[in-house]
Design a protein around this motif. Structure first.
Motif, PDB file in Angstrom:
ATOM      1  N   LEU A 217       0.744  -1.118   0.063  1.00  0.00           N
ATOM      2  CA  LEU A 217      -0.015  -0.026  -0.230  1.00  0.00           C
ATOM      3  C   LEU A 217       0.961   1.255   0.183  1.00  0.00           C
ATOM      4  CD1 LEU A 217      -2.679  -0.706   2.844  1.00  0.00           C
ATOM      5  CD2 LEU A 217      -2.550  -1.527   0.286  1.00  0.00           C
ATOM      6  N   SER A 218       0.416   2.303  -0.524  1.00  0.00           N
ATOM      7  CA  SER A 218       0.869   3.634  -0.332  1.00  0.00           C
ATOM      8  C   SER A 218       0.756   3.995   1.067  1.00  0.00           C
ATOM      9  CB  SER A 218       0.548   4.520  -1.403  1.00  0.00           C
ATOM     10  OG  SER A 218      -0.722   4.766  -1.495  1.00  0.00           O
ATOM     11  N   ARG A 219      -0.534   3.961   1.157  1.00  0.00           N
ATOM     12  CA  ARG A 219      -0.666   4.670   2.680  1.00  0.00           C
ATOM     13  C   ARG A 219      -2.103   4.025   3.255  1.00  0.00           C
ATOM     14  NH1 ARG A 219      -2.465  10.689   1.634  1.00  0.00           N
ATOM     15  NH2 ARG A 219      -4.151   9.577   0.499  1.00  0.00           N
ATOM     16  N   LEU A 220      -2.494   3.956   4.590  1.00  0.00           N
ATOM     17  CA  LEU A 220      -3.234   3.295   5.108  1.00  0.00           C
ATOM     18  C   LEU A 220      -3.765   4.525   6.125  1.00  0.00           C
ATOM     19  CD1 LEU A 220      -4.546  -0.055   6.141  1.00  0.00           C
ATOM     20  CD2 LEU A 220      -5.021   1.640   7.734  1.00  0.00           C
ATOM     21  N   SER A 221      -5.287   4.731   6.339  1.00  0.00           N
ATOM     22  CA  SER A 221      -5.757   5.759   7.281  1.00  0.00           C
ATOM     23  C   SER A 221      -6.953   5.208   7.787  1.00  0.00           C
ATOM     24  CB  SER A 221      -6.018   7.008   6.381  1.00  0.00           C
ATOM     25  OG  SER A 221      -5.050   7.725   5.672  1.00  0.00           O
ATOM     26  N   TRP A 222      -7.250   6.007   9.108  1.00  0.00           N
ATOM     27  CA  TRP A 222      -8.255   5.334   9.728  1.00  0.00           C
ATOM     28  C   TRP A 222      -9.370   6.460  10.356  1.00  0.00           C
ATOM     29  CZ3 TRP A 222      -9.143   0.091  10.991  1.00  0.00           C
ATOM     30  CH2 TRP A 222     -10.389  -0.068  11.986  1.00  0.00           C
ATOM     31  N   ARG A 223     -10.541   6.311  10.196  1.00  0.00           N
ATOM     32  CA  ARG A 223     -11.388   7.281  10.887  1.00  0.00           C
ATOM     33  C   ARG A 223     -12.653   6.544  11.607  1.00  0.00           C
ATOM     34  NH1 ARG A 223     -13.350  10.222   5.256  1.00  0.00           N
ATOM     35  NH2 ARG A 223     -14.307   8.454   4.322  1.00  0.00           N
TER      36      ARG A 223
END
Length: 419
Positions: A217-223
């Protein structure tokens, strides 16, 4: 009760429409000319929904679906229709919307369709149950989740994430919870935004960081909910996309055109229509999908309501030394006024599905010579174009663009010139 019906045409939502005994029936997964048996269901508007039982004889435009899950998975509605029929049907949707707005002489070009396997942005639904995590799409007209295996619609890199996500999510989601997983193709691997109502402790963060590395992955974000800002949990490489040769970093969950093919088609239409313009204003600019192509030959002022998108656009323009300025502005409540617009010799606007009524009213008062209108909603597109025609513009060719393969949705672009 079972009915024998003959499908007359396809309605706006993609269901087949049949008339029998003075009653209108809406039957999904049917084609014009199909002779079918169906079971009546709930009332729908002035008609009645019905469930397809059997196809007694197929219509001439029926084909075999591309996906083995079609009819169960709720992601697609039109795989059973030939590409030629679907392209013409979507073109007709644009024509009908313009006609309803009083625009009857429009030249509507043939639909250009993105190929299978080109969808670069998708939202999966995940649910953790006793036996593990299901991940996929909602069943048609249901909150139940279809655990997806194949999907010919998606870019291969997005589909490849389904199995790893199914294995990883049980470690971070509580029992009987749901999550949404937005996945976007970027230059440096998929970008994920997971929305789930749970806190992340150190162990869960380590699991997510390992998942990012293991799956490229390039990036993993969470909300925790859709209104909360996304927290970047792990970033391996920049979540960049290339726009007219410029690398632009997407904010987590930032809007992007559904396919690179469709984006290129729309950008080519816009740059050709606005060729010769020296100073262009790009309204609802987003990440700069059209800003950067237009800036190859003109100065461009990009206006966007999302400050993070506008900031990212400006940063990318500065790095690449492009003649671009940006402005953060809510164009729904504070549209650019005619006096402001008169300083430009070209304009492009690409609003959300609600359209740009207030902005179109100001454009109609301006002296702008050339306007390109892009939309993903034929109804609001027709309304906004009608406002410009009433203000003295003439409508040129309209190009339907099908980025939403096998769905009833259609995008379109048009050029308008002041008479």
């Amino acid at each position: 009760m079972t009915l024998e019906l003959t499908i007359d045409h396809i309605g706006a939502g993609g269901d087949g429409v049949a008339n029998e005994g003075g009653q209108t029936y809406y039957v999904p997964f049917t084609a014009p000319g199909d002779r079918i048996t169906a079971t009546p269901a709930e009332a729908r508007g002035k008609g009645q929904a019905a469930t397809l039982n059997d196809i007694l004889s197929p219509g001439p435009d029926r084909i075999s679906p591309a996906c083995r899950h079609f009819g169960t998975c709720g992601g697609c509605a039109l795989q059973h229709l030939s590409p030629e029929f679907t392209a013409d049907w979507k073109r007709q949707k644009v024509h009908e919307s313009l006609s309803m707005a009083g625009i009857t002489e429009a030249e509507i070009l043939p639909t250009l369709t993105s190929p299978p396997g080109s969808r670069r942005r998708v939202e999966f639904i995940a649910a953790k149950r006793k036996k593990g995590v299901m991940i996929g799409f909602h069943l048609r007209r249901s909150h139940q989740i279809f655990d997806v295996g194949d999907c010919p619609l998606l870019a291969p890199g997005l589909l490849a994430l389904v199995k790893p996500l199914r294995a990883m999510l049980p470690s971070v989601l509580p029992r009987n919870s749901t999550a949404k997983v937005m996945a976007t193709v970027t230059n440096n691997g998929p970008d994920l935004v997971i929305t789930a109502d749970t806190d992340l402790d150190l162990e869960k963060r380590e699991i997510l960081a390992a998942f990012t590395a293991e799956n490229g992955l390039s990036r993993l974000s969470w909300r925790q909910d859709a209104t909360a800002p996304a927290e970047v949990v792990s970033a391996r490489l920049p979540a960049d996309i290339s726009l007219a040769g410029v690398d632009v970093t997407l904010p987590p969950g930032g809007f992007l055109q559904a396919s690179a093919d469709g984006e290129q088609t729309l950008a080519s239409f816009a740059t050709e229509a606005l060729s010769g313009a020296g100073h262009i204003v790009d309204l609802f600019a987003g990440v700069g999908s059209f800003t950067f192509p237009l800036a190859k030959a003109a100065r461009v002022h990009a206006v966007e309501g999302d400050a993070e998108l506008a900031s990212g656009l400006q940063a990318a323009a500065n790095r690449a030394i492009r003649p671009i300025t940006t402005e953060t502005r809510d164009l729904f409540h504070r549209p650019l006024l005619a006096e402001e617009l008169n300083g430009y010799d070209g304009l492009l606007f690409d609003p959300p599905r609600a359209g740009a009524k207030a902005q179109a009213e100001e454009i109609a008062k301006s002296t702008l010579p050339t306007v390109v209108a892009i939309s993903c909603n034929p109804v609001t597109f027709a309304r906004d174009v009608a406002l410009l025609i009433d203000g003295g513009y003439s409508l040129g060719p309209v190009r339907p663009v099908d980025q939403f393969l096998w769905s009833p949705h259609i995008e379109m672009a048009a050029v308008l010139r002041r008479q």
